[in-house]
Motif scaffolding. Structure first.
Motif, PDB file in Angstrom:
ATOM      1  N   UNK A   1      21.513  80.236  55.003  1.00 20.00           N
ATOM      2  CA  UNK A   1      21.980  80.900  53.776  1.00 20.00           C
ATOM      3  C   UNK A   1      23.503  81.024  53.717  1.00 20.00           C
ATOM      4  N   UNK A   2      24.196  80.389  54.648  1.00 21.74           N
ATOM      5  CA  UNK A   2      25.646  80.592  54.697  1.00 21.74           C
ATOM      6  C   UNK A   2      26.364  80.089  53.447  1.00 21.74           C
ATOM      7  N   UNK A   3      25.849  79.018  52.816  1.00 19.36           N
ATOM      8  CA  UNK A   3      26.515  78.472  51.636  1.00 19.36           C
ATOM      9  C   UNK A   3      26.175  79.224  50.352  1.00 19.36           C
ATOM     10  N   UNK A   4      25.286  80.190  50.441  1.00 20.02           N
ATOM     11  CA  UNK A   4      24.923  80.973  49.261  1.00 20.02           C
ATOM     12  C   UNK A   4      25.826  82.183  49.063  1.00 20.02           C
ATOM     13  N   UNK A   5      26.713  82.441  50.017  1.00 15.94           N
ATOM     14  CA  UNK A   5      27.626  83.565  49.876  1.00 15.94           C
ATOM     15  C   UNK A   5      28.618  83.289  48.745  1.00 15.94           C
ATOM     16  N   UNK A   6      28.873  84.265  47.867  1.00 14.08           N
ATOM     17  CA  UNK A   6      29.812  84.024  46.770  1.00 14.08           C
ATOM     18  C   UNK A   6      31.247  83.839  47.249  1.00 14.08           C
ATOM     19  N   UNK A   7      31.586  84.469  48.377  1.00 12.91           N
ATOM     20  CA  UNK A   7      32.955  84.350  48.897  1.00 12.91           C
ATOM     21  C   UNK A   7      32.921  84.580  50.405  1.00 12.91           C
ATOM     22  N   UNK A   8      33.715  83.806  51.145  1.00 12.01           N
ATOM     23  CA  UNK A   8      33.777  83.998  52.585  1.00 12.01           C
ATOM     24  C   UNK A   8      35.152  83.612  53.119  1.00 12.01           C
ATOM     25  N   UNK A   9      35.461  84.074  54.336  1.00 16.26           N
ATOM     26  CA  UNK A   9      36.745  83.828  54.970  1.00 16.26           C
ATOM     27  C   UNK A   9      36.567  82.945  56.200  1.00 16.26           C
ATOM     28  N   UNK A  10      37.691  82.471  56.714  1.00 17.96           N
ATOM     29  CA  UNK A  10      37.682  81.674  57.931  1.00 17.96           C
ATOM     30  C   UNK A  10      39.088  81.493  58.462  1.00 17.96           C
ATOM     31  N   UNK A  11      39.190  80.761  59.552  1.00 16.06           N
ATOM     32  CA  UNK A  11      40.484  80.431  60.144  1.00 16.06           C
ATOM     33  C   UNK A  11      40.562  78.914  60.311  1.00 16.06           C
ATOM     34  N   UNK A  12      41.774  78.409  60.439  1.00 14.98           N
ATOM     35  CA  UNK A  12      41.961  76.968  60.594  1.00 14.98           C
ATOM     36  C   UNK A  12      43.066  76.694  61.604  1.00 14.98           C
ATOM     37  N   UNK A  13      42.934  75.569  62.266  1.00 20.67           N
ATOM     38  CA  UNK A  13      43.943  75.093  63.207  1.00 20.67           C
ATOM     39  C   UNK A  13      43.892  73.578  63.207  1.00 20.67           C
ATOM     40  N   UNK A  14      45.029  72.934  63.373  1.00 23.96           N
ATOM     41  CA  UNK A  14      45.016  71.482  63.341  1.00 23.96           C
ATOM     42  C   UNK A  14      46.347  70.869  63.715  1.00 23.96           C
ATOM     43  N   UNK A  15      46.381  69.553  63.660  1.00 25.95           N
ATOM     44  CA  UNK A  15      47.584  68.782  63.953  1.00 25.95           C
ATOM     45  C   UNK A  15      47.871  67.857  62.781  1.00 25.95           C
TER      46      UNK A  15
ATOM     47  N   UNK B   1      59.965  57.091  62.572  1.00 25.92           N
ATOM     48  CA  UNK B   1      58.627  57.221  63.143  1.00 25.92           C
ATOM     49  C   UNK B   1      57.905  58.372  62.454  1.00 25.92           C
ATOM     50  N   UNK B   2      56.564  58.365  62.578  1.00 24.20           N
ATOM     51  CA  UNK B   2      55.764  59.507  62.144  1.00 24.20           C
ATOM     52  C   UNK B   2      55.834  60.572  63.243  1.00 24.20           C
ATOM     53  N   UNK B   3      56.257  61.778  62.879  1.00 27.43           N
ATOM     54  CA  UNK B   3      56.436  62.845  63.859  1.00 27.43           C
ATOM     55  C   UNK B   3      55.269  63.819  63.809  1.00 27.43           C
ATOM     56  N   UNK B   4      54.813  64.212  64.987  1.00 22.22           N
ATOM     57  CA  UNK B   4      53.654  65.099  65.096  1.00 22.22           C
ATOM     58  C   UNK B   4      54.061  66.559  64.963  1.00 22.22           C
ATOM     59  N   UNK B   5      53.139  67.367  64.476  1.00 27.78           N
ATOM     60  CA  UNK B   5      53.320  68.811  64.378  1.00 27.78           C
ATOM     61  C   UNK B   5      51.968  69.496  64.434  1.00 27.78           C
TER      62      UNK B   5
ATOM     63  N   UNK C   1      56.919  71.479  62.807  1.00 31.60           N
ATOM     64  CA  UNK C   1      57.131  70.099  63.231  1.00 31.60           C
ATOM     65  C   UNK C   1      58.603  69.759  63.326  1.00 31.60           C
ATOM     66  N   UNK C   2      58.875  68.490  63.579  1.00 35.14           N
ATOM     67  CA  UNK C   2      60.242  67.980  63.694  1.00 35.14           C
ATOM     68  C   UNK C   2      60.291  66.583  63.093  1.00 35.14           C
ATOM     69  N   UNK C   3      61.319  66.339  62.283  1.00 33.02           N
ATOM     70  CA  UNK C   3      61.553  65.005  61.728  1.00 33.02           C
ATOM     71  C   UNK C   3      62.783  64.402  62.406  1.00 33.02           C
ATOM     72  N   UNK C   4      62.684  63.139  62.818  1.00 25.40           N
ATOM     73  CA  UNK C   4      63.787  62.444  63.463  1.00 25.40           C
ATOM     74  C   UNK C   4      64.349  61.416  62.484  1.00 25.40           C
ATOM     75  N   UNK C   5      65.592  61.634  62.052  1.00 27.73           N
ATOM     76  CA  UNK C   5      66.232  60.772  61.066  1.00 27.73           C
ATOM     77  C   UNK C   5      67.221  59.833  61.738  1.00 27.73           C
ATOM     78  N   UNK C   6      67.284  58.608  61.246  1.00 33.36           N
ATOM     79  CA  UNK C   6      68.159  57.575  61.786  1.00 33.36           C
ATOM     80  C   UNK C   6      69.094  57.087  60.684  1.00 33.36           C
ATOM     81  N   UNK C   7      70.413  57.200  60.918  1.00 37.92           N
ATOM     82  CA  UNK C   7      71.430  56.704  59.993  1.00 37.92           C
ATOM     83  C   UNK C   7      72.099  55.472  60.605  1.00 37.92           C
ATOM     84  N   UNK C   8      72.298  54.426  59.802  1.00 40.48           N
ATOM     85  CA  UNK C   8      72.982  53.224  60.246  1.00 40.48           C
ATOM     86  C   UNK C   8      74.170  52.937  59.335  1.00 40.48           C
TER      87      UNK C   8
END
Length: 252
Positions: A33-47, A81-85, A111-118
């Motif tokens: 019945x978890x999807x029948x709740x009108x509103x619910x909370x949660x937490x998230x984590x990711x990369x 490059x693609x920088x991870x965060x 995160x961190x972005x690495x920029x290269x100037x030439x």
């Protein structure tokens, strides 16, 4: 990197297809019945992985003396490059019907972005361009607003697609930086995921792509830059649009 993105997306879709294909028989449902709740909370984590697309101005005239003498400079900028965060946050989800839901998910992105100037005008002794680098640390407060369309639940899984917008507030940036981003940004987001119903909670892995809808570059920063030797580098870009790929785990 584009090949890696296609590979990851294909792999996720294949995993969802395999899960669906293997679900030949009904099993005992966890939390029915978890999807029948009108509103619910949660937490998230990711990369996530972040990148920027720049529009370089090409040849530009830079003043070198107080009498107005100018020289032409040709400088290019790129995030090499693609920088991870990583990101963490909370969520609230409103049930709109059997298949639709609306989710708001405030989060912090680090995160961190690495920029290269030439510099192709002032060359090294061996004829190669002079290279300058900038490490741009980023910290954003985001508030993703997403519409979720889910398939019908079968056993203890339920795939879905998601789309929405994500306004972000930039907490980073220094006046000493060569390039500086605006204090705000807004992303268009598209993604896929799957609900897994475990005995005590619902786990939701989600792969999402985000692309900035505005020019993320602070174009007025070059007017206040302190190191005038970096002025040509600061003015080498007219537009920057940020993008990211995020793998997020929701616990609901």
């Amino acid at each position: 990197m584009k090949k890696k993105i296609v590979y990851i997306f294909t792999l996720v879709c294949a995993c969802l297809f395999i899960v669906e294909a293997k679900a030949q028989e009904r099993t005992v449902e966890n939390r029915p019945y978890t999807d029948l709740r009108p509103f619910h909370f949660g937490v998230l984590v990711g990369s996530h992985f972040q990148d920027m697309e720049f529009v370089n101005v090409g040849p530009q005239m830079i003043a070198v003396d107080e009498d107005g003498t100018t020289v032409e400079k040709v400088i290019s900028c790129d995030q090499d490059r693609w920088d991870a965060g990583f990101h963490v946050g909370v969520l609230g989800e409103l049930r709109l019907g059997t298949y639709f839901a609306f989710r708001i998910a405030p989060a912090m992105y680090f995160g961190t972005k690495h920029l290269l100037f030439q510099n192709f005008t002032d060359l090294m002794e061996d004829g190669s361009p002079i290279v300058e680098r900038q490490e741009m640390k980023t910290a954003y407060i985001s508030t993703a607003l997403d519409l979720i369309y889910s398939a019908k639940r079968f056993n203890n899984h339920r795939p879905y697609i998601v789309a929405g917008v994500n306004p972000m507030l930039n907490l980073s940036g220094k006046d000493e930086d060569i390039l500086k981003l605006k204090r705000y940004d807004c992303y268009l987001e598209l993604g896929v995921g799957c609900d897994f119903y475990l005995p005590f909670f619902k786990l939701r892995p989600e792969l999402k792509f985000g692309y900035s809808l505005i020019n993320s570059l602070d174009t007025k920063h070059a007017d206040i830059i302190k190191d005038k030797n970096m002025l040509a580098y600061a003015r080498s870009v007219s537009k920057a649009q940020t993008k990211f790929i995020a793998l997020t785990f929701h616990f609901e």
